[in-house]
Design a protein around this motif. Structure first.
Motif, PDB file in Angstrom:
ATOM      1  N   GLU A   4       8.189 -21.281 -15.725  1.00 55.99           N
ATOM      2  CA  GLU A   4       7.409 -20.187 -15.483  1.00 55.99           C
ATOM      3  C   GLU A   4       9.309 -19.338 -15.559  1.00 55.99           C
ATOM      4  N   ARG A   5       9.950 -19.578 -14.801  1.00 50.31           N
ATOM      5  CA  ARG A   5      10.973 -18.261 -13.738  1.00 50.31           C
ATOM      6  C   ARG A   5      12.342 -18.731 -14.043  1.00 50.31           C
ATOM      7  N   TYR A   6      12.962 -17.803 -14.446  1.00 50.94           N
ATOM      8  CA  TYR A   6      14.501 -18.313 -14.596  1.00 50.94           C
ATOM      9  C   TYR A   6      15.270 -17.341 -14.170  1.00 50.94           C
ATOM     10  N   VAL A  27      14.277 -13.563 -14.154  1.00 49.85           N
ATOM     11  CA  VAL A  27      12.470 -13.164 -15.411  1.00 49.85           C
ATOM     12  C   VAL A  27      11.669 -14.180 -15.395  1.00 49.85           C
ATOM     13  N   HIS A  28      10.057 -13.639 -15.718  1.00 45.97           N
ATOM     14  CA  HIS A  28       9.237 -14.282 -15.825  1.00 45.97           C
ATOM     15  C   HIS A  28       9.279 -15.409 -17.465  1.00 45.97           C
ATOM     16  N   ARG A  29       7.779 -15.985 -17.804  1.00 42.19           N
ATOM     17  CA  ARG A  29       7.777 -16.229 -18.845  1.00 42.19           C
ATOM     18  C   ARG A  29       6.000 -15.191 -19.293  1.00 42.19           C
ATOM     19  N   THR A  30       6.659 -14.739 -20.041  1.00 42.35           N
ATOM     20  CA  THR A  30       5.397 -13.755 -20.494  1.00 42.35           C
ATOM     21  C   THR A  30       4.594 -14.319 -21.579  1.00 42.35           C
ATOM     22  N   SER A  31       3.316 -14.054 -22.005  1.00 38.16           N
ATOM     23  CA  SER A  31       2.952 -14.798 -23.456  1.00 38.16           C
ATOM     24  C   SER A  31       3.069 -14.410 -24.918  1.00 38.16           C
ATOM     25  N   ALA A  32       4.240 -13.844 -24.881  1.00 41.73           N
ATOM     26  CA  ALA A  32       5.355 -13.106 -25.533  1.00 41.73           C
ATOM     27  C   ALA A  32       5.732 -14.613 -26.823  1.00 41.73           C
ATOM     28  N   THR A  33       6.142 -14.713 -27.727  1.00 37.67           N
ATOM     29  CA  THR A  33       6.949 -15.381 -28.379  1.00 37.67           C
ATOM     30  C   THR A  33       8.201 -14.576 -29.150  1.00 37.67           C
ATOM     31  N   GLY A  34       9.265 -14.782 -29.524  1.00 35.75           N
ATOM     32  CA  GLY A  34      10.617 -14.523 -29.712  1.00 35.75           C
ATOM     33  C   GLY A  34      10.962 -15.100 -31.299  1.00 35.75           C
ATOM     34  N   PRO A  35      12.132 -14.612 -31.704  1.00 32.21           N
ATOM     35  CA  PRO A  35      11.432 -14.767 -33.284  1.00 32.21           C
ATOM     36  C   PRO A  35      12.278 -15.937 -33.582  1.00 32.21           C
ATOM     37  N   GLY A  36      12.773 -16.588 -32.793  1.00 31.64           N
ATOM     38  CA  GLY A  36      13.510 -18.289 -32.934  1.00 31.64           C
ATOM     39  C   GLY A  36      11.638 -19.559 -32.209  1.00 31.64           C
ATOM     40  N   GLU A  51      14.892 -14.715 -24.733  1.00 33.41           N
ATOM     41  CA  GLU A  51      13.637 -15.786 -25.996  1.00 33.41           C
ATOM     42  C   GLU A  51      14.645 -16.874 -25.394  1.00 33.41           C
ATOM     43  N   ILE A  52      13.783 -17.836 -24.451  1.00 31.32           N
ATOM     44  CA  ILE A  52      14.962 -19.084 -23.820  1.00 31.32           C
ATOM     45  C   ILE A  52      13.867 -20.301 -24.263  1.00 31.32           C
ATOM     46  N   SER A  53      14.998 -21.331 -25.082  1.00 27.03           N
ATOM     47  CA  SER A  53      14.419 -22.216 -25.670  1.00 27.03           C
ATOM     48  C   SER A  53      14.408 -23.827 -24.735  1.00 27.03           C
ATOM     49  N   SER A  54      13.747 -24.807 -24.466  1.00 33.07           N
ATOM     50  CA  SER A  54      13.845 -25.822 -23.828  1.00 33.07           C
ATOM     51  C   SER A  54      14.715 -26.398 -24.054  1.00 33.07           C
ATOM     52  N   GLY A  55      15.874 -26.298 -24.549  1.00 35.11           N
ATOM     53  CA  GLY A  55      16.981 -26.838 -23.947  1.00 35.11           C
ATOM     54  C   GLY A  55      18.187 -25.784 -23.305  1.00 35.11           C
ATOM     55  N   GLY A  56      17.095 -24.837 -23.251  1.00 35.72           N
ATOM     56  CA  GLY A  56      18.486 -23.584 -22.527  1.00 35.72           C
ATOM     57  C   GLY A  56      19.460 -22.791 -23.478  1.00 35.72           C
ATOM     58  N   GLU A  57      19.150 -22.792 -24.810  1.00 41.19           N
ATOM     59  CA  GLU A  57      19.415 -21.641 -25.629  1.00 41.19           C
ATOM     60  C   GLU A  57      18.519 -20.173 -24.999  1.00 41.19           C
ATOM     61  N   ILE A  58      19.709 -19.449 -25.156  1.00 45.76           N
ATOM     62  CA  ILE A  58      18.805 -17.609 -24.494  1.00 45.76           C
ATOM     63  C   ILE A  58      19.776 -16.741 -25.599  1.00 45.76           C
ATOM     64  N   ARG A  59      18.620 -16.250 -26.188  1.00 45.35           N
ATOM     65  CA  ARG A  59      18.782 -15.141 -26.778  1.00 45.35           C
ATOM     66  C   ARG A  59      17.886 -14.601 -26.169  1.00 45.35           C
ATOM     67  N   MET A  60      19.384 -12.985 -25.747  1.00 44.21           N
ATOM     68  CA  MET A  60      18.782 -12.029 -25.079  1.00 44.21           C
ATOM     69  C   MET A  60      17.863 -10.629 -26.546  1.00 44.21           C
ATOM     70  N   LEU A  61      17.440 -10.207 -26.261  1.00 43.02           N
ATOM     71  CA  LEU A  61      16.495  -9.554 -26.406  1.00 43.02           C
ATOM     72  C   LEU A  61      16.405  -8.022 -26.321  1.00 43.02           C
ATOM     73  N   ALA A  74      25.544 -16.954 -16.056  1.00 43.50           N
ATOM     74  CA  ALA A  74      24.991 -18.385 -15.474  1.00 43.50           C
ATOM     75  C   ALA A  74      23.266 -18.332 -15.587  1.00 43.50           C
ATOM     76  N   THR A  75      22.767 -19.169 -16.005  1.00 46.29           N
ATOM     77  CA  THR A  75      21.300 -19.176 -15.531  1.00 46.29           C
ATOM     78  C   THR A  75      20.687 -20.249 -15.402  1.00 46.29           C
ATOM     79  N   ARG A  76      19.712 -20.170 -14.253  1.00 41.57           N
ATOM     80  CA  ARG A  76      19.342 -21.241 -12.766  1.00 41.57           C
ATOM     81  C   ARG A  76      17.824 -21.766 -13.060  1.00 41.57           C
ATOM     82  N   LEU A  77      16.915 -22.155 -13.481  1.00 44.76           N
ATOM     83  CA  LEU A  77      15.847 -22.748 -13.670  1.00 44.76           C
ATOM     84  C   LEU A  77      14.801 -22.374 -12.087  1.00 44.76           C
ATOM     85  N   LEU A  78      14.017 -21.867 -11.702  1.00 41.59           N
ATOM     86  CA  LEU A  78      13.835 -21.583 -10.435  1.00 41.59           C
ATOM     87  C   LEU A  78      12.304 -22.020 -11.078  1.00 41.59           C
TER      88      LEU A  78
END
Length: 79
Positions: A4-6, A27-36, A51-61, A74-78
């Motif tokens: 839910e949050r990073y 950042v918190h999860r929204t109902s939107a889905t990114g291009p990936g 956009e953050i994948s389940s593997g932790g890959e990040i694409r800034m939008l 750096a990215t940290r799971l909250l």
């Protein structure tokens, strides 16, 4: 369970690697889905979106036409 949050940390360009100079954005999860096809996460203002994948890959939008996107250093799971 979906994440839910990073916490995203951005280093100030052109400065020494001093953690006290970093910007930290939650950042918190929204109902939107990114291009990936992955969930989109947003800060409370809606300006920072990623956009953050389940593997932790990040694409800034981009959320504005003159926005300069930077990848977090750096990215940290909250939760």
């Amino acid at each position: 369970m979906e994440t839910e949050r990073y916490e995203l940390t951005f280093h100030h360009a052109g400065t020494d690697p001093d953690p006290s100079e970093d910007d930290v954005v939650v950042v918190h999860r929204t109902s939107a889905t990114g291009p990936g096809g992955n969930p989109v996460y947003s800060d409370d203002t809606g300006i920072v979106q990623a956009e953050i994948s389940s593997g932790g890959e990040i694409r800034m939008l981009a959320t504005g036409s003159h926005q300069a996107l930077r990848r977090p250093t750096a990215t940290r799971l909250l939760d």
